[in-house]
Design an enzyme around this catalytic site. Sequence first.
Site, PDB file in Angstrom:
ATOM      1  CG  HIS A  95      -0.193   0.445   2.475  1.00 32.92           C
ATOM      2  ND1 HIS A  95       0.528  -0.443   3.252  1.00 32.92           N
ATOM      3  CD2 HIS A  95      -0.056   1.658   3.060  1.00 32.92           C
ATOM      4  CE1 HIS A  95       1.064   0.214   4.273  1.00 32.92           C
ATOM      5  NE2 HIS A  95       0.728   1.483   4.180  1.00 32.92           N
ATOM      6  CE  LYS A 141      13.763   0.245 -13.201  1.00 34.29           C
ATOM      7  NZ  LYS A 141      14.218   1.083 -14.314  1.00 34.29           N
TER       8      LYS A 141
END
Length: 173
Positions: A95, A141
Site C-alpha cells: 500500500h 519497478k
Amino acid sequence: MRKTERYTVKRANSLWQIYDTVPFWKVIRNFIVIQIARYTPFLEIKNWLYRNILDMKIGETTSFALMVMPDIMFPEKIKVGNNCVIGYNTTILAHEYLIKEYRLGDVHIGDEVMIGANSTILPGVTIGDGAIISAATLVHKDVPAGAFVGGNPMKIIYTKDEMERNNNMINEE
C-alpha cells in the site's frame, strides 16, 4: 510502471482515512503478529504466522531474516516463492497512502530470490525467479528473472545473460 489500483480521497490526506480503507482490528492483529515474527529466531514459526494468520503466500524453505517488515495493512497481497532469502530489516509494502489518493498493489517475489538487508519493495512490483537485490535497494519497478539490481533508485547492474557470462568466465579460469 508498477501495477497498483488507485483510489482517490476527497477529505484530508488518505492516511487520515486509514480506517475507511482497512478495518482497525485487522491492523491491530497484523501489527501484533508482525512484531512477534520480526523478533522470533525460528523461521518455521515466522512462516507459519505469515501463512496462517496474515494469509501471505510463502513458499517452502523461504527465510525471513530478523526485523523484516511485511505490509501491516494488506499482507495478504504479498506472495513469496520457494527458497528465498529476505534480508535483515527489509520492508515489503502493498500500500501507499498519499495526499489525494491511496494505492494498493500485489507484490510477487519469485523462487530463489535474494533480497539484501535494508531494502524496500514498493507495491505492485514483481521480482522474477533467481533475481538478486543488493542491500539498501529501493525496488520501485519490476525486476527481470535472474537479474542483479541495486541502488536508489534501483538500476540493473547485471542482466541474467551477463551474470551467466561472468560466471562462465570465472569457471573457465
